[in-house]
Design a protein around this motif. Structure first.
Motif, mmCIF file in Angstrom:
data_model
loop_
_atom_site.group_PDB
_atom_site.id
_atom_site.type_symbol
_atom_site.label_atom_id
_atom_site.label_comp_id
_atom_site.label_asym_id
_atom_site.label_seq_id
_atom_site.Cartn_x
_atom_site.Cartn_y
_atom_site.Cartn_z
ATOM 1 N N ILE A 1 9.703 29.219 -0.672
ATOM 2 C CA ILE A 1 10.161 30.041 -1.786
ATOM 3 C C ILE A 1 10.165 31.509 -1.365
ATOM 4 O O ILE A 1 9.797 31.845 -0.239
ATOM 5 N N ASP A 2 10.559 32.380 -2.257
ATOM 6 C CA ASP A 2 10.526 33.814 -2.005
ATOM 7 C C ASP A 2 9.111 34.308 -2.309
ATOM 8 O O ASP A 2 8.747 34.522 -3.460
ATOM 9 N N TYR A 3 8.325 34.505 -1.252
ATOM 10 C CA TYR A 3 6.914 34.852 -1.428
ATOM 11 C C TYR A 3 6.710 36.285 -1.886
ATOM 12 O O TYR A 3 5.588 36.672 -2.196
ATOM 13 N N THR A 4 7.771 37.071 -1.930
ATOM 14 C CA THR A 4 7.649 38.430 -2.459
ATOM 15 C C THR A 4 7.598 38.427 -3.984
ATOM 16 O O THR A 4 7.318 39.447 -4.589
ATOM 17 N N ASN A 5 7.866 37.284 -4.601
ATOM 18 C CA ASN A 5 7.918 37.190 -6.060
ATOM 19 C C ASN A 5 7.104 35.987 -6.534
ATOM 20 O O ASN A 5 7.563 35.176 -7.336
ATOM 21 N N VAL B 1 6.625 19.610 -0.623
ATOM 22 C CA VAL B 1 5.453 20.403 -0.234
ATOM 23 C C VAL B 1 5.870 21.868 -0.173
ATOM 24 O O VAL B 1 6.852 22.214 0.482
ATOM 25 N N ILE B 2 5.121 22.720 -0.865
ATOM 26 C CA ILE B 2 5.388 24.162 -0.839
ATOM 27 C C ILE B 2 4.269 24.839 -0.049
ATOM 28 O O ILE B 2 3.120 24.855 -0.496
ATOM 29 N N PRO B 3 4.570 25.392 1.138
ATOM 30 C CA PRO B 3 3.535 26.100 1.910
ATOM 31 C C PRO B 3 3.195 27.442 1.274
ATOM 32 O O PRO B 3 3.947 27.969 0.465
ATOM 33 N N LYS B 4 2.036 27.978 1.642
ATOM 34 C CA LYS B 4 1.599 29.319 1.208
ATOM 35 C C LYS B 4 1.656 29.455 -0.318
ATOM 36 O O LYS B 4 2.029 30.499 -0.844
ATOM 37 N N PHE B 5 1.270 28.378 -0.997
ATOM 38 C CA PHE B 5 1.340 28.387 -2.456
ATOM 39 C C PHE B 5 0.257 27.467 -3.017
ATOM 40 O O PHE B 5 0.075 26.361 -2.515
ATOM 41 N N LYS C 1 6.264 25.511 -15.960
ATOM 42 C CA LYS C 1 7.209 24.941 -16.924
ATOM 43 C C LYS C 1 7.982 23.758 -16.333
ATOM 44 O O LYS C 1 8.898 23.231 -16.960
ATOM 45 N N GLY C 2 7.617 23.376 -15.092
ATOM 46 C CA GLY C 2 8.251 22.209 -14.480
ATOM 47 C C GLY C 2 9.564 22.486 -13.779
ATOM 48 O O GLY C 2 10.374 21.571 -13.599
ATOM 49 N N ILE C 3 9.794 23.738 -13.377
ATOM 50 C CA ILE C 3 11.053 24.084 -12.707
ATOM 51 C C ILE C 3 10.752 24.760 -11.376
ATOM 52 O O ILE C 3 10.065 25.789 -11.328
ATOM 53 N N LEU C 4 11.263 24.184 -10.304
ATOM 54 C CA LEU C 4 11.172 24.792 -8.984
ATOM 55 C C LEU C 4 12.507 25.453 -8.679
ATOM 56 O O LEU C 4 13.550 24.800 -8.695
ATOM 57 N N ARG C 5 12.468 26.754 -8.434
ATOM 58 C CA ARG C 5 13.699 27.519 -8.227
ATOM 59 C C ARG C 5 13.839 27.944 -6.771
ATOM 60 O O ARG C 5 12.859 27.987 -6.021
ATOM 61 N N GLN C 6 15.064 28.235 -6.368
ATOM 62 C CA GLN C 6 15.351 28.666 -5.006
ATOM 63 C C GLN C 6 16.278 29.863 -5.030
ATOM 64 O O GLN C 6 17.108 30.005 -5.942
ATOM 65 N N GLY C 7 16.135 30.729 -4.023
ATOM 66 C CA GLY C 7 16.970 31.906 -3.908
ATOM 67 C C GLY C 7 18.369 31.581 -3.413
ATOM 68 O O GLY C 7 18.762 30.431 -3.320
#
Length: 350
Positions: free
Chosen positions: A8-12, A87-91, A22-28
């Motif tokens: 993901i965008d780790y700056t945000n 799997v989401i790293p750094k999260f 809320k059950g939503i995984l978003r992508q840039g």
């Protein structure tokens, strides 16, 4: 069941945490008009999608080719099916990973007031009972999380299909376990507080409220403290190539065993900028100056440029790089140092 490693965008980070709750995984790469599907839910034409990208993203043929690869990568979200594992790293923290289960199909929804992150996939934490709220592990929690962490370098794009059987087995074992974030030592707590303080102070834009040339001098001193020799500064090729500092570091130990390895060269471009840096100028300047400076050493094999060993391109920014720039830099072999990292290097070396 398929497995994905999703960056993901780790700056945000707080934004993504709120949406995942809320059950939503978003992508840039999901700005207005960049849905991966048309009004009927069918996959969009790649060329048409690229043409819909902001004009400043597709100025050159290389940039268009990159966007074509990005379109293919993002379409992995369309391939995700209910029950697949992400799997989401750094999260939720920099030294942890989280595991989610896909609940539904891809859709595009750009939130009001938000300029990006329109690509969406419904998810839920991959928990094993009702008492477990999340599924997350510190990287050093157990052998399985260590195994995944050790392989993350091979999964650098935004959305990565997992084909490594060792990683798949590790994920499956973690799915059976209760979340384990371990106990934070005093050192861990201090480090987390320190990291957050650095990020917050850098966002305020006060630390680097100095002239451009002074930022360049700070970077120069950091490299010198680590034994790098300043070879040149502020030179350009009148063709768009530009570099603020060129460093050389001699490698006598390696030269002893291989006389073809004598030194490494570090081309550094430095940008003083507050906030988010979403400009490719620094990347383009570095690539052009390196191509000019060592053109006789570059080989062309099957139309691809092969650079000699020991050449490194570094882009420094006092602000924060956008997710788009981070991915472009990785794709083009450029090392990024953002403002928070620069502060840490200052504290360590000056």
């Amino acid at each position: 069941m398929k497995y994905y490693i999703f960056r993901i965008d780790y700056t945000n980070l707080s934004y993504f945490k709120e949406r995942l709750e809320k059950g939503i995984l978003r992508q840039g790469w999901g700005v207005k008009g960049l849905s991966l599907v048309d009004e009927k839910g069918n996959k969009r034409n790649k060329k048409e999608w690229v043409d819909s990208c902001p004009e400043n993203w597709r100025k050159t043929e290389n940039e268009r080719k990159y966007l074509e690869r990005k379109f293919d990568n993002l379409n992995k979200m369309r391939e995700m099916k209910k029950g697949d594992i992400i799997v989401i790293p750094k999260f939720p923290e920099w030294d942890m990973l989280s595991i989610y289960r896909v609940k539904g199909e891809y859709y595009f929804d750009l939130e009001e007031g938000q300029e990006d992150y329109g690509h969406c996939i419904p998810v839920e934490p991959a928990t094993i009972d009702d008492n477990e709220k999340d599924k997350c592990f510190k990287y050093n929690s157990n052998n399985e999380s260590k195994e995944i962490h050790s392989k993350l370098r091979g999964y650098q794009t935004s959305i990565n299909s997992v084909n490594d059987n060792g990683v798949k087995e590790a994920i499956n074992e973690l799915l059976k376990k209760i979340s384990d974030i371990g106990e934070y030592s005093v050192i861990d707590l201090l480090k987390n507080t320190f990291e957050k303080t650095i990020d917050e102070k850098n966002k305020e834009g006060k630390i680097f409220s100095i002239r451009n040339n002074e930022v360049e001098e700070v970077v120069e001193e950091i490299f010198k403290k680590q034994g790098y020799i300043l070879d040149d500064k502020n030179f350009y090729d009148k063709k768009g190539g530009d570099v603020d500092r060129l460093f050389i570091k001699y490698l006598p130990i390696l030269e002893e065993v291989n006389n073809e390895i004598t030194s490494c060269r570090i081309y550094v471009q430095i940008k003083k900028k507050e906030g988010i840096c979403d400009e490719e100028e620094g990347i383009d300047q570095l690539e052009k100056i390196v191509d000019t400076d060592i053109k006789e050493e570059i080989k062309i094999i099957n139309g691809e440029k092969i650079y000699p060993n020991g050449i490194y391109k570094v882009l420094v920014c006092t602000g924060k790089f956008s997710q788009r720039i981070e991915e472009i830099a990785r794709d083009r072999g450029i090392i990024l140092i953002d403002g928070s990292q620069l502060i840490r290097l200052c504290l360590k070396n000056l």
